[in-house]
Design a protein around this motif. Sequence first.
Motif, PDB file in Angstrom:
ATOM      1  N   PHE A 245     -22.733  -6.650  -5.774  1.00  0.00           N
ATOM      2  CA  PHE A 245     -21.840  -5.579  -5.325  1.00  0.00           C
ATOM      3  C   PHE A 245     -20.382  -6.039  -5.186  1.00  0.00           C
ATOM      4  N   PRO A 246     -20.103  -7.178  -4.527  1.00  0.00           N
ATOM      5  CA  PRO A 246     -18.706  -7.622  -4.460  1.00  0.00           C
ATOM      6  C   PRO A 246     -18.097  -7.870  -5.834  1.00  0.00           C
ATOM      7  N   LEU A 247     -18.908  -8.448  -6.757  1.00  0.00           N
ATOM      8  CA  LEU A 247     -18.381  -8.663  -8.108  1.00  0.00           C
ATOM      9  C   LEU A 247     -18.076  -7.334  -8.787  1.00  0.00           C
ATOM     10  N   LEU A 248     -18.989  -6.355  -8.623  1.00  0.00           N
ATOM     11  CA  LEU A 248     -18.755  -5.048  -9.223  1.00  0.00           C
ATOM     12  C   LEU A 248     -17.540  -4.362  -8.615  1.00  0.00           C
ATOM     13  N   LEU A 249     -17.375  -4.497  -7.295  1.00  0.00           N
ATOM     14  CA  LEU A 249     -16.194  -3.906  -6.651  1.00  0.00           C
ATOM     15  C   LEU A 249     -14.916  -4.573  -7.144  1.00  0.00           C
ATOM     16  N   ALA A 250     -14.977  -5.898  -7.354  1.00  0.00           N
ATOM     17  CA  ALA A 250     -13.800  -6.590  -7.875  1.00  0.00           C
ATOM     18  C   ALA A 250     -13.452  -6.093  -9.279  1.00  0.00           C
ATOM     19  N   VAL A 251     -14.492  -5.868 -10.098  1.00  0.00           N
ATOM     20  CA  VAL A 251     -14.248  -5.346 -11.446  1.00  0.00           C
ATOM     21  C   VAL A 251     -13.654  -3.944 -11.377  1.00  0.00           C
ATOM     22  N   VAL A 252     -14.216  -3.093 -10.492  1.00  0.00           N
ATOM     23  CA  VAL A 252     -13.692  -1.726 -10.344  1.00  0.00           C
ATOM     24  C   VAL A 252     -12.233  -1.752  -9.898  1.00  0.00           C
ATOM     25  N   ALA A 253     -11.922  -2.603  -8.912  1.00  0.00           N
ATOM     26  CA  ALA A 253     -10.541  -2.687  -8.427  1.00  0.00           C
ATOM     27  C   ALA A 253      -9.601  -3.153  -9.531  1.00  0.00           C
ATOM     28  N   ALA A 254     -10.037  -4.170 -10.298  1.00  0.00           N
ATOM     29  CA  ALA A 254      -9.179  -4.694 -11.363  1.00  0.00           C
ATOM     30  C   ALA A 254      -8.958  -3.649 -12.455  1.00  0.00           C
ATOM     31  N   VAL A 255     -10.036  -2.981 -12.861  1.00  0.00           N
ATOM     32  CA  VAL A 255      -9.903  -1.971 -13.915  1.00  0.00           C
ATOM     33  C   VAL A 255      -9.035  -0.810 -13.437  1.00  0.00           C
ATOM     34  N   THR A 256      -9.249  -0.359 -12.189  1.00  0.00           N
ATOM     35  CA  THR A 256      -8.431   0.728 -11.655  1.00  0.00           C
ATOM     36  C   THR A 256      -6.962   0.321 -11.583  1.00  0.00           C
ATOM     37  N   TRP A 257      -6.711  -0.886 -11.158  1.00  0.00           N
ATOM     38  CA  TRP A 257      -5.325  -1.388 -11.077  1.00  0.00           C
ATOM     39  C   TRP A 257      -4.672  -1.386 -12.453  1.00  0.00           C
ATOM     40  N   LEU A 258      -5.403  -1.895 -13.468  1.00  0.00           N
ATOM     41  CA  LEU A 258      -4.825  -1.967 -14.810  1.00  0.00           C
ATOM     42  C   LEU A 258      -4.639  -0.577 -15.412  1.00  0.00           C
TER      43      LEU A 258
ATOM     44  N   PHE B 157       0.813  -1.211   0.000  1.00  0.00           N
ATOM     45  CA  PHE B 157       0.000   0.000   0.000  1.00  0.00           C
ATOM     46  C   PHE B 157       0.848   1.262   0.000  1.00  0.00           C
ATOM     47  N   GLY B 158       2.161   1.105  -0.160  1.00  0.00           N
ATOM     48  CA  GLY B 158       3.015   2.269  -0.290  1.00  0.00           C
ATOM     49  C   GLY B 158       3.112   2.761  -1.721  1.00  0.00           C
ATOM     50  N   SER B 159       2.567   1.981  -2.681  1.00  0.00           N
ATOM     51  CA  SER B 159       2.627   2.381  -4.072  1.00  0.00           C
ATOM     52  C   SER B 159       1.410   3.225  -4.428  1.00  0.00           C
ATOM     53  N   VAL B 160       1.599   4.110  -5.407  1.00  0.00           N
ATOM     54  CA  VAL B 160       0.504   4.949  -5.866  1.00  0.00           C
ATOM     55  C   VAL B 160      -0.601   4.089  -6.472  1.00  0.00           C
ATOM     56  N   ARG B 161      -0.196   3.048  -7.197  1.00  0.00           N
ATOM     57  CA  ARG B 161      -1.177   2.177  -7.837  1.00  0.00           C
ATOM     58  C   ARG B 161      -2.088   1.532  -6.805  1.00  0.00           C
ATOM     59  N   SER B 162      -1.512   1.017  -5.727  1.00  0.00           N
ATOM     60  CA  SER B 162      -2.314   0.356  -4.696  1.00  0.00           C
ATOM     61  C   SER B 162      -3.227   1.345  -3.998  1.00  0.00           C
ATOM     62  N   ARG B 163      -2.703   2.529  -3.668  1.00  0.00           N
ATOM     63  CA  ARG B 163      -3.534   3.521  -2.996  1.00  0.00           C
ATOM     64  C   ARG B 163      -4.668   4.009  -3.891  1.00  0.00           C
ATOM     65  N   ALA B 164      -4.383   4.191  -5.179  1.00  0.00           N
ATOM     66  CA  ALA B 164      -5.435   4.622  -6.096  1.00  0.00           C
ATOM     67  C   ALA B 164      -6.512   3.550  -6.233  1.00  0.00           C
ATOM     68  N   THR B 165      -6.090   2.287  -6.316  1.00  0.00           N
ATOM     69  CA  THR B 165      -7.062   1.193  -6.421  1.00  0.00           C
ATOM     70  C   THR B 165      -7.912   1.108  -5.167  1.00  0.00           C
ATOM     71  N   LEU B 166      -7.272   1.188  -4.006  1.00  0.00           N
ATOM     72  CA  LEU B 166      -8.010   1.125  -2.753  1.00  0.00           C
ATOM     73  C   LEU B 166      -8.979   2.297  -2.626  1.00  0.00           C
ATOM     74  N   ALA B 167      -8.528   3.487  -2.972  1.00  0.00           N
ATOM     75  CA  ALA B 167      -9.395   4.663  -2.856  1.00  0.00           C
ATOM     76  C   ALA B 167     -10.594   4.554  -3.793  1.00  0.00           C
ATOM     77  N   ALA B 168     -10.350   4.134  -5.050  1.00  0.00           N
ATOM     78  CA  ALA B 168     -11.455   4.001  -6.001  1.00  0.00           C
ATOM     79  C   ALA B 168     -12.447   2.939  -5.546  1.00  0.00           C
ATOM     80  N   THR B 169     -11.935   1.831  -5.023  1.00  0.00           N
ATOM     81  CA  THR B 169     -12.821   0.760  -4.560  1.00  0.00           C
ATOM     82  C   THR B 169     -13.653   1.219  -3.372  1.00  0.00           C
ATOM     83  N   LEU B 170     -13.041   1.939  -2.430  1.00  0.00           N
ATOM     84  CA  LEU B 170     -13.784   2.423  -1.276  1.00  0.00           C
ATOM     85  C   LEU B 170     -14.865   3.423  -1.686  1.00  0.00           C
ATOM     86  N   VAL B 171     -14.531   4.327  -2.604  1.00  0.00           N
ATOM     87  CA  VAL B 171     -15.517   5.311  -3.052  1.00  0.00           C
ATOM     88  C   VAL B 171     -16.699   4.623  -3.728  1.00  0.00           C
TER      89      VAL B 171
END
Length: 473
Positions: free
Chosen positions: A195-208, A5-19
């Motif tokens: 919802f969990p499936l949609l969150l997983a898709v959001v996290a994956a897309v944000t990560w990529l 979670f020290g990487s920008v990619r991880s923080r951006a993915t986590l933030a997008a998923t939480l939002v």
Amino acid sequence: MSRLFGSVRSRATLAATLVVAVALVAAGAAVLLSLRSNLIGQAGTEAERTARSVASELSVGKTPEQLALDADEGPVQVVDEHGTLVAVSEDLERISGAGTPEVKARPSTTTAPEGDEDGDDDAHAGDSLEPGEIDDSTTFTNGSVTVDQDTADYRFAAVKVETEQQGTLTVWAGAPLSAEQGAVRTALTVMLIGFPLLLAVVAAVTWLVTRRALRPVEGISGEMAAITASEDLARRVPVPDTHDEVARLARTTNETLAALEASVERQRRFVADASHELRSPIASLRTQLEVGAAHPELLDVEGAVEDTVRLQRLAADLLLLARLDAGDRPATDARFDLAALVREQAEGRPGVTVRAPEAVRTAGSRGQVGRLLTNLLDNARRHARHTVAVSVRCEGEWAVAQVADDGDGVPEEDRERIFERFVRLDDARSRDDGGAGLGLAIARDVAVRHGGSLTVRDAPAGGALFELRLPLA
């Protein structure tokens, strides 16, 4: 975990998923509440329709005993104004939330006296309904009904009707809430799965997407690491074919590397030239001292003194340049008279004339500006045939000092090169006559660090005219 979670990619993915998660929970709650409210409203409407249908039968003269109430069409209770159950649907085993918990009808205790106007007034005292009239208002409650040992939740509607024989009766009719409960359960199940499936898709897309966006940054980081390891400042980081912040970062990094390379190269040349310039007077002085030690009668004391003075001046020039390169800024609150300083520096120099009719005050280091003027006067006297003319005046917001000689001047193509360090245009000159080539470089650096400028052009007498501009105090 901290590295992940020290990487920008991880923080951006986590933030997008939480939002997105917060938004989905809020939207899901709103949908469930709206769905439940609408379905309960529909059940209430159905119950009210049934209650008003029964009330209509009572209003036209039917007695409660004449009503055909079937539990399959919805539970119905008819209660008189004393709370006595006078009619009820068949096969009810238990009921709650309606007019009365009883499930067995009893004869009504309410009768209307015949021909007694006072009795009529007493029976309907406080009652605004006329015989045969149905109340426009409806009361809604929630409860449960058990039929054939099967208990279900219901929405009840209560409607009042005024009859001639039984007085005021209240009809309670119920509509099942099973559709509402089933729809809410189905929607909740869909949300819990979707919802969990949609969150997983959001996290994956944000990560990529973040990975793709930050890939040039990884390239820049890797190239900077390679440059640091190799100490090769000629290398440059790759610039992506985009017009975003990453591309600007890459271009800025390359500009910084270019400036750093130029600075290091200037430092290397400075060290090499300084070593070369220092070697000659030191070698000459050592030779003279060695000869003097072996043959005292051959010791050239005047030559040794001259070499020592030249070495001292060169060391002072190098020290001043080092201070200027280190960012030594003059104090802006120190003020002095530039005209008086020019007269002081020109005093005792043969062939130098000064024209400074009034005081011209400027701010900065009086010592550094004095050194600048000394270098300009030395350079002008070295190249002048007969005279050197110096003038000082105010021009707008500037203090202007000009030093002109009647020598050969400076070729136009060399007017910037002469301000470089260790540059001497006349290569045939001896070092003793020409100096080390640091005077004009020091003069330009001092002028720039005082917020001014130093330029050269042709003098009216045909020589070189050096013009110094400094801000007025």
